[in-house]
Write a protein that holds these residues in place. Structure first.
Motif: not given
Lengths: 495, 101, 641, 164
Positions: B69-73, D128-129, D135-136
């Motif tokens: 997630a932080d790489t996306v950020i 898993g969720l 991915i989203g």
């Protein structure tokens, strides 16, 4: 395992997002828009099914691995607002995006944001909650800077991104502290086993601050006026109408699980609410730009919600929670409408004639005669926000007031009296705007204004009707707000 | 003082460094570096917390998600920085203070 | 309830639907048809509404106990159930008749007065909207619904005061006046909101019938809570009805078009506070302290405003202060429990004050069409004079109104004012003395106004070229004049038509007998005051450049030779000078004090805003600092509370 | 134990260097060093899987991204004085660190490793969720960046002229 209908509430927009993007990329932007619209309207079907299951008092839940998504009254309320606003905004943005590059990206991200917000409202796992929150945040940054050609949009986007990321890291730290102390992340399990400890207390503070950035609690609010004023108008409507409110839901979920740790968080909500109302109002007062004024007023409206919810948490008064959630709903619709109407005027008066400066209040002069529908809708929204009866906003504020009075605790009565005073004085900035709209002299920009397309007028008309209807028959949404209120009280336990 | 406490305190220290950077820095890309440092602190804290509570693998899997997630950020932030540079000609955040009051 | 009565009650919703339809028609089509049509539609809507009100009256004549008409559910939350319920009883129907009746006449008048104004459609839309809100206010059967109307009339008043927003001092004077009215009114509204909250807390209901039925059981007489509730209600009433200390907005509200001043700021909206207290009389009966407070506030407002009115030069400002003063009479009356007297004066005052305002409007209109358009000159009584010959109808009706207001028998004002004075004589001597002095001042300033405006010679070119207004304006004036003459017949001493009628709602038992001493004193004082006015203004008509003798001593030689100097000196030093000085001083000090308070308030808010705005630096680093400060504050709150 | 203290000291030191660096490229490299020391600490802690990810993504991929961005945006010299006074920054940071740090003093040590599923099982099945949502998240990020980097024919200011 049977997949319950409500999962489609989340998957439909989330899976729809890439579909819309591909359709737009490969076929046409026009088709992509209608796909998005259709998907969002189709989502009402699982909503109805979920509603029925919920009304039958079934447990509506779905587990994947050890993570569970579960629908309660709060999720239903949030979902209803999202599913009302998002399709209208897809429609509303159609005209401004026509021919513009990337309309399919806009619609796809809109869908993704809607889906992740619905997911957030159903999360029952602390980390899962954070992840949904993060997904909502990422999509919203990108939507804020959608018009990246304009420096002001970039500026707002940068501030929004940096402050939000700080907030989300703080939340994550809180999650780590909770995990270290209790070894579980399930909100239900936490609620049962959490005991007071300095570690969990620090976690509470981190949650309040981290989610508080998104909710724009003073003094964490500094990004909001920039982002909400600079985003495309449809996005402003969504940001003010629902995104900050989902932050509130996340905060409630996290804090409610840790109720045992701190019994004073109700008081915290009340105090933050009072400060938010006051600061929001005072800062809105001197504003000269329409959208910026509306953004500041969102800060003060969060304060009313916090007051209602704080009453519920402190006194166990279900009416308070109901009022707080009712205000969440009415504010979503009214502020959504206000931004859409202001955005329509911004479009007609500025953007359509290639002027990208913000719309000032003075420029609204006489716009009521040029754009009667939009002007009447804006008036309804503003007066509703100011709490003039019998519009929707009065009803929700009124419920909060009654809850405070009904609690019979002097402190709470003091807080609602302060809320009433703030509501009364907030008209000092709403009313002049209304009067400006109906002035006789048209300002120069109004005289040169372009006409508005049907796709803009229609959502505005629908939302205006909704506000008037809810104002006259608040009973229509009582079941939604009651469900949400009961849900909140059942998780914090009647102290 | 155990190993977990030391590492958790270390994570708080790294968090502090990141916050210090956010308060002092004016270059947008360097601010994103500071955000990444914050993220490192969170990753470390999560794994240590998992270890402390006897769920090290849970902590690990959360940490992997956070890294992603932080790489996306970081990507979004850098793209934003590049745009700012293109539109405003500078990375100085002081130039990004036209909206105020 | 017999079938016929039921049928008439069935018509009740039309009371709102007519003005609502009128305003919707005008909103929808205002752009397409000729301007006067908007006025005709709005007036017909008001007139039809009046007919419906008459039907309700007829229905009540058959069976006067009244009924509650429920049109549907509105709010249902928890234990609170607030339906769309309307109270049709003698009190509300009386108010409906006044509102729609006077309203219709003023609508008609406005067709003429506003002719040619580019915003005329908008004007009539607001006016119809006002009617809807006002009718809602007076017919609601519970406090929240009443509050809807209460806010509605406030909003319309705001919109109409600022109707000519581009006029006034410095181009924004009117807009500022509107804002002032709005803010002051909202302070009063806060009182009403909190009173409702307290009532709901204690009683769990907000429906009138239930509240009043339970209040006597729940609250012991004089308990602190009921005193608090009634004082908050009083605050609400003081805001709407312009009582001390919230009266400052009303004189400024005269910036609106004159029909608005007549309808909203004299005849109907400002009486909402009186209606509210009369409606809640059961609560006030439980709190004698509040009743005393009400009557004292009313009486002092009456006196203060009357003295100020004597030193004004703007024709509408005199009437505005006079309205405040007369509202003070009504408030004082209901504070003493003389509800019938209060409502009686409300009705007669609606007749003659609407008449006076409209006639003043006719004067302004007559002067305006003489070619001048500066509103300051147009309303300056110093620039008028001699209009008697040029505007004979206006003069005649103005005279009727002035005499009625002055309390000269047998006009309407005499009977109603006398009843209040008689009630005060019995209840509270201090109030009686204040009201009597106020009545004296009233007669004096009305006399002064009549002489300054209509008598003598024209003191400016504008006044020379004035001419009479068109029939569409004078006919409503004549009707109102007739009402101001015979209005006293509603509640003649010994007959008490109105007393018996309102008794069905307000409780029987309060039928004051005629008090000859009080009546005689009042009449003599009124005549004396008129005589004083004549003595100052009538004997020697003012010339074009002459100043008001009130502001300047009369020439000493003239006085010495004609009257004997010691008498003059005595009058000069003993009565006239102190009186005039007092009034000017009061006028000034009062304005100075309130202006100071207002400035301080505005200043504080502005300073707070400025400080806060500085925190919104727009600098990213400072924003992050805000987050850290927030973390510390929240942690402290959680840790140490 | 000593290693943990040493690693943490290194991480904080490298972080401060990254904040003080006068060139962007230097800052990015110091960031990679922070990442590396954190990764070693994770490995020491018995979390080899996340340590590998942190090294490859955190120290590797992210650094490459920074280098790319710096190449495009240009390595501006940063000699402008900070906006916040130094003492205020330190005060705020120390207070914040103190608040969180003081709570950590009493970290529970229930390191009686509970019978736990393997990393693979936890990551792919139990959570898993989270993966689906990730991915989203990646999808949204990619879309947004695509939009942000769309080239328009609006004139680009040259590196020399700054906004006044």
């Amino acid at each position: 395992m049977v997949i319950p209908a409500f999962i489609w509430l989340i998957w439909l927009p989330l899976l729809g997002a890439p579909l819309v993007y591909l359709v737009g990329r490969l076929l046409s932007g026009w088709l992509a828009r209608w796909t998005a619209l259709l998907l969002l309207l189709a989502a009402w079907l699982p909503f109805a099914a979920t509603w029925q299951a919920f009304a039958r008092h079934e447990t509506v839940a779905y587990s994947l691995g050890q993570v569970t998504l579960q629908v309660d009254g709060v999720s239903l309320l949030i979902t209803a607002v999202i599913l009302t606003l998002t399709p209208l905004i897809v429609l509303y943005s159609a005209h401004t995006l026509d021919g513009a590059d990337g309309s399919e990206k806009y619609n796809a991200m809109l869908l993704a944001m809607g889906g992740s917000m619905i997911g957030l409202s159903c999360a029952t796992d602390l980390f899962n909650l954070w992840l949904w929150f993060e997904a909502t945040a990422v999509t919203s940054y990108l939507l804020v800077v959608f018009y990246h050609q304009q420096p002001a949009s970039l500026e707002a986007g940068v501030k929004y991104l940096v402050q939000s990321v700080v907030g989300s890291v703080l939340v994550l730290f809180g999650v780590a502290l909770v995990l270290a102390q209790s070894g579980t992340l399930s909100l239900t399990a936490l609620r049962q086993q959490a005991t007071p400890s300095p570690l969990l207390l620090a976690a509470c503070a981190l949650f309040a601050v981290g989610f508080g950035v998104k909710i724009a609690l003073v003094p964490l609010h500094t990004w909001l006026p920039d982002a909400h004023a600079q985003a495309p108008s449809g996005i402003s409507a969504l940001l003010s109408g629902i995104v900050i409110e989902t932050g509130l839901v996340a905060l409630l979920r996290a804090m409610a699980a840790l109720t045992a740790v701190t019994h004073t968080w109700g008081l915290l909500l009340l105090m933050l609410g009072a400060v938010n109302m006051l600061v929001g109002n005072l800062l809105a007062l001197p504003q000269t730009q329409v959208k910026r004024l509306l953004a500041f007023s969102s800060i003060s409206h969060i304060g009313y919600m916090l007051t209602g919810l704080g009453i519920a948490v402190t006194s166990g008064e279900v009416l308070g929670a109901q009022g707080g959630f009712f205000h969440l709903l009415t504010h979503g619709l009214m502020k959504g409408l206000a931004f859409l109407a202001a955005g329509a005027l911004l479009y007609g008066l500025h953007t359509a004639v290639n002027d990208h400066t913000p719309l000032t209040i003075a420029e609204l002069s006489g716009s009521g005669w040029r754009y009667p529908l939009v002007a009447v809708a804006l008036t309804l929204a503003l007066l509703g926000l100011g709490g003039i009866p019998p519009l929707a906003g009065f009803m929700s504020k009124w419920q909060i007031l009654l809850a405070g009075m009904g609690s019979q605790q002097p402190v709470l009565m003091g807080f609602v009296a302060f809320a009433a005073l703030n509501s009364v004085l907030s008209l000092a900035y709403y009313a002049p705007m209304v009067q400006m709209v109906f002035r006789r002299e048209m300002s120069a920009v109004v005289q040169n204004g372009r006409s508005l397309p049907l796709t803009m007028n229609l959502p505005i008309l629908l939302l205006a009707l909704a506000i008037v209807t809810i104002g006259l028959w608040p009973g229509l949404v009582t079941r939604l707000t009651q469900g949400a209120g009961t849900a909140l009280l059942s998780v914090i336990g009647n102290q | 003082m155990t190993q977990t406490t030391v590492l958790l305190l270390g994570a708080v220290g790294v968090l502090g460094v990141g916050l210090y950077g956010l308060l002092r820095l004016r270059n947008l890309i360097q601010i994103i570096v500071a955000l990444q440092i914050l993220a490192k602190a969170a990753v470390l804290a999560l794994v240590v917390a998992g270890k402390a509570s006897g769920h090290v693998n849970l902590g690990q899997s959360l940490a992997v998600t956070v890294i992603v997630a932080d790489t996306v950020i970081a990507v979004v932030g850098l793209a934003l920085a590049v745009q700012v540079r293109r539109r405003l000609g500078t990375l100085d955040v002081k130039a990004l203070a036209t909206l105020r009051g | 309830m017999d079938a016929l009565q039921k049928l008439m009650f069935n018509f009740f919703p039309l009371l709102f639907l007519f003005p609502l339809a009128g305003l919707l028609l005008n909103v929808a089509n205002g752009r397409f048809w000729h301007k006067p049509i908007a006025g005709i539609i709005a007036s017909s809507a008001a007139g039809l509404s009046f007919v419906v009100a008459i039907l309700q009256w007829v229905a009540l004549l058959r069976q006067p106990d009244g009924t509650v008409i429920i049109l549907g559910t509105w709010l249902q939350v928890g234990t609170l159930n607030v339906p769309f319920a309307f109270q049709v009883d003698t009190l509300s129907v009386t108010m409906m008749l006044v509102v729609t009746g006077i309203g219709t006449l003023i609508h008609l008048y406005a067709i003429g007065y506003m002719y040619g104004d580019p915003g005329v459609t908008r004007f009539f839309v607001y006016l119809n909207l006002f009617l809807v809100a006002m009718l809602l206010l007076v017919s609601a059967a519970n406090y929240p619904l009443l509050f809807v109307g209460w806010e509605g009339v406030g909003l319309c008043s705001y919109l109409l005061i600022g109707f000519w927003f581009d006029r006034g001092e410095g181009g924004t004077g009117n807009a500022n006046a509107g804002r002032k009215a709005f803010v002051v009114n909202r302070v009063g509204d806060l009182g009403l909101i909190l009173a409702m909250g307290l009532l709901f807390w204690q009683l769990g209901t907000l429906t009138f019938d239930d509240v009043f039925a339970q209040a006597t059981a729940v609250f012991p007489v004089g308990s602190p809570l009921i005193v608090a509730i009634t004082l908050l209600l009083l605050l609400g009433a003081a805001g709407k009805s312009a009582q001390i200390p919230l009266f400052i907005w009303l004189p400024d509200a005269m910036a609106g078009p004159t029909p608005v001043s007549a309808l909203i700021h004299a005849a109907t909206m400002v009486t909402a506070g009186i209606y509210l207290i009369a409606r809640s009389h059961v609560l006030f009966a439980l709190a004698p302290v509040s009743q005393t407070a009400v009557s004292l506030i009313g009486a002092s407002t009456a006196l203060l405003a009357a003295t100020i009115a004597t030193a004004q030069f703007d024709i509408k400002r005199v009437l505005a202060y006079s309205t405040i003063s007369q509202l003070g009479f009504m408030v004082a009356a209901i504070g003493m429990g003389a509800y019938v007297a209060g409502i009686f004066h409300l009705i007669t005052h609606a007749f003659f004050k609407a008449l006076l305002f409209l006639a003043a409007g006719s004067v302004i209109h007559g002067l305006e069409h003489g070619g001048h358009s500066d509103p300051v000159t147009l309303q300056d009584m110093g620039q008028m004079g001699g209009l008697r010959q040029r505007m004979p109808i206006t003069f005649a009706v103005y005279l009727v109104g002035a005499l009625a207001l002055a309390g000269i028998p047998p006009l309407a004002g005499f009977f109603s004012k006398d009843e209040i004075l008689a009630a005060a004589w019995q209840a509270n001597r201090a109030v009686y003395i204040m009201l009597t002095l106020a009545a004296f001042a009233t007669a004096f300033y009305m006399g002064r106004q009549v002489w300054l405006v209509f008598m003598g010679e024209a003191r400016s070119e504008t006044a020379v070229s004035a001419h009479e207004s068109p029939p569409i304006m004078t006919i409503p004036l004549l009707i109102l004049a007739a009402l101001a003459i015979v209005g006293g017949g509603l509640n003649l001493p010994g007959v008490h038509t109105l007393g018996h009628w309102l008794g069905h709602t307000l409780g029987h038992g309060e039928l004051l007998s005629f008090n000859a001493t009080v009546a005689l004193t009042a009449t003599l004082l009124a005549l004396l005051a008129v005589g004083l006015a004549y003595w100052l203004y009538g004997r020697h008509p003012l010339g074009a450049a002459a100043t008001d003798p009130l502001t300047q001593r009369l020439g000493p030689l003239f006085v010495l030779f004609n009257q004997g100097w010691w008498v003059n000196e005595m009058v000069e030093w003993g009565i006239k000078r102190p009186f005039c000085h007092l009034s000017t001083v009061l006028a000034h000090s009062d304005e100075a004090i309130f202006a100071w308070a207002e400035r301080q308030l505005v200043h504080t808010v502005q300073r707070g805003t400025a400080v806060l705005r500085r925190t919104q630096t727009g600098q990213l680093n400072w924003n992050v600092a805000g987050i850290i400060v927030g973390l510390l504050l929240i942690w402290l709150l959680l840790r140490f509370s | 134990m000593a290693l943990a203290v040493g690693l943490m000291t290194t991480a904080v030191f490298c972080g401060l260097q990254a904040m003080r660096a006068k060139r962007l490229l230097t800052a990015a490299l110091w960031l990679a060093a922070v990442s590396a020391s954190v990764a070693i600490a994770l490995y020491q802690l018995g979390a080899p899987d996340v340590a590998v990810v942190e090294l490859s993504v955190g120290a590797g991929l992210v650094t490459i991204l920074f280098v790319f961005a710096i190449t495009i945006a240009g390595d501006e010299a940063m000699d402008a004085p900070p906006i916040m006074p130094k003492w205020a920054s330190w005060l705020l940071v120390l207070l914040a660190v103190g608040v969180v740090g003081s709570a950590i003093q009493a970290t529970p040590t229930s390191s009686a490793a509970a019978a736990e599923a393997s990393f693979t099982a936890v990551f792919w099945q139990e959570r898993g969720l989270d993966i689906l949502i990730q991915i989203g998240l990646i999808f949204a990020g990619v879309l947004g960046v695509l939009n942000l980097l769309t080239e328009e024919d609006t004139p680009t200011p040259s590196p020399k002229d700054k906004v006044p």
